[in-house]
Design an enzyme around this catalytic site. Sequence first.
Site, PDB file in Angstrom:
ATOM      1  N   GLY A  17      95.215 -77.129  38.469  1.00 31.69           N
ATOM      2  CA  GLY A  17      95.303 -78.579  38.601  1.00 31.69           C
ATOM      3  C   GLY A  17      95.292 -79.264  37.249  1.00 31.69           C
ATOM      4  O   GLY A  17      96.081 -80.186  36.993  1.00 31.69           O
ATOM      5  N   VAL A 129     100.356 -73.361  46.700  1.00 35.06           N
ATOM      6  CA  VAL A 129     100.181 -72.565  45.489  1.00 35.06           C
ATOM      7  C   VAL A 129      98.975 -71.646  45.627  1.00 35.06           C
ATOM      8  O   VAL A 129      98.975 -70.517  45.141  1.00 35.06           O
ATOM      9  CB  VAL A 129     100.019 -73.486  44.262  1.00 35.06           C
ATOM     10  CG1 VAL A 129      99.744 -72.690  42.996  1.00 35.06           C
ATOM     11  CG2 VAL A 129     101.266 -74.354  44.081  1.00 35.06           C
ATOM     12  N   ASN A 131      96.433 -68.998  46.701  1.00 35.69           N
ATOM     13  CA  ASN A 131      96.654 -67.682  47.329  1.00 35.69           C
ATOM     14  C   ASN A 131      95.638 -67.349  48.416  1.00 35.69           C
ATOM     15  O   ASN A 131      94.510 -67.835  48.381  1.00 35.69           O
ATOM     16  CB  ASN A 131      96.618 -66.603  46.244  1.00 35.69           C
ATOM     17  CG  ASN A 131      97.861 -66.657  45.385  1.00 35.69           C
ATOM     18  OD1 ASN A 131      98.968 -66.832  45.887  1.00 35.69           O
ATOM     19  ND2 ASN A 131      97.686 -66.498  44.084  1.00 35.69           N
ATOM     20  N   ASP A 159     106.615 -65.458  40.100  1.00 33.95           N
ATOM     21  CA  ASP A 159     107.105 -64.077  40.074  1.00 33.95           C
ATOM     22  C   ASP A 159     108.517 -64.019  39.491  1.00 33.95           C
ATOM     23  O   ASP A 159     108.844 -63.121  38.714  1.00 33.95           O
ATOM     24  CB  ASP A 159     107.101 -63.486  41.484  1.00 33.95           C
ATOM     25  CG  ASP A 159     105.735 -63.543  42.132  1.00 33.95           C
ATOM     26  OD1 ASP A 159     104.771 -63.053  41.529  1.00 33.95           O
ATOM     27  OD2 ASP A 159     105.626 -64.109  43.235  1.00 33.95           O
ATOM     28  N   HIS A 187     104.069 -63.265  48.034  1.00 25.68           N
ATOM     29  CA  HIS A 187     103.533 -63.408  46.677  1.00 25.68           C
ATOM     30  C   HIS A 187     102.284 -62.533  46.591  1.00 25.68           C
ATOM     31  O   HIS A 187     101.151 -62.981  46.769  1.00 25.68           O
ATOM     32  CB  HIS A 187     103.185 -64.863  46.385  1.00 25.68           C
ATOM     33  CG  HIS A 187     102.522 -65.054  45.044  1.00 25.68           C
ATOM     34  ND1 HIS A 187     103.140 -64.734  43.867  1.00 25.68           N
ATOM     35  CD2 HIS A 187     101.289 -65.506  44.712  1.00 25.68           C
ATOM     36  CE1 HIS A 187     102.314 -64.989  42.855  1.00 25.68           C
ATOM     37  NE2 HIS A 187     101.184 -65.450  43.351  1.00 25.68           N
TER      38      HIS A 187
END
Length: 326
Positions: A17, A129, A131, A159, A187
């Site tokens: 952020g 974003v 994970n 990636d 991802h």
Amino acid sequence: MSKSIKVAVTGAAGQIGYALLFRIAAGEMFGKDTEVHLHLLELEAALPALSGVVMELQDCAFPLLKSVVVTSDANVAFKDIDWALLVGSFPRKAGMERAELLKINGKIFIAQGKALDANAKPTCKVLVVGNPCNTNAFIAKAQAKRIPAKNFFAMTMLDQNRAVTQVAIKAGAAIEDVKKLAIWGNHSATMYPDYFNAEVGGRPLTQVIKDEAWLQKDFLEVIQQRGAAIIKARGLSSAASAANAAIDTVKNLIVPTKPGQWFSVAVCSDGSYGIEKGLMFSYPIVSDGQDWKIISGLTHGAFSQEKIALTQKELLSERDAVKELL
């Protein structure tokens, strides 16, 4: 200014952020002709730190930054927004099983999906974003019935950027000469950078880099394990590069793709290339600036098919792990 946009950023006081907000406010994500209204969401305990970030934003005197909302309430953060950048998520701790991580984050993204459904514009676009971003996006998408499924995205541009750089280094080429190197799948350590359909300087990548052993082993391992390598090196996960990839993703979605190019982002599968419908799966994508579509007609040999099947299998197992939450 010709445009104005409301953007929510979750986990706004975190490292990603912090690397992201100043660039949004400077016009790097939505353009120099777009005024920005930031809605920043954080945990109650992190609000003091976030207030310091807001002070810095103010001290930069960004002409495009017109207002900042700071809150720990997702309903406030997502009110009438055009874009949601869901950066915050619960990090994986030592000894934690992936299924446990999925369930913890599942509860977070169920709540955020419901808040998006109740408060965001029905045209809102959502980039996850945090994970595990593919399945977090899958969960949020399942809750936000008012927002079209095709408006949900999970970030795999990091990636792609990693893969492009490694190819450029190996080939002795410029970054901009590497094209059509798309990421397929999750991802995670199973994602697949498809070098067979990529180009370097207008030539097939496999004609430029003829070291098949490097491509099939070292290259894949470097890209698939890059996040872990960065954590080992700096003691913290990717931040600036992740923020940069988020900017790249949004820009790729809102600016028409140049002819002969494509980019990577996980979208809701429509069944293309045999991927199960509804999974958030990374494909090669093109955009006209308003809408996007999956590149069709690409061929995959046995090696690519095996890798794509492996990453789909992982995403199916993640979906099954959170199914009871939905």
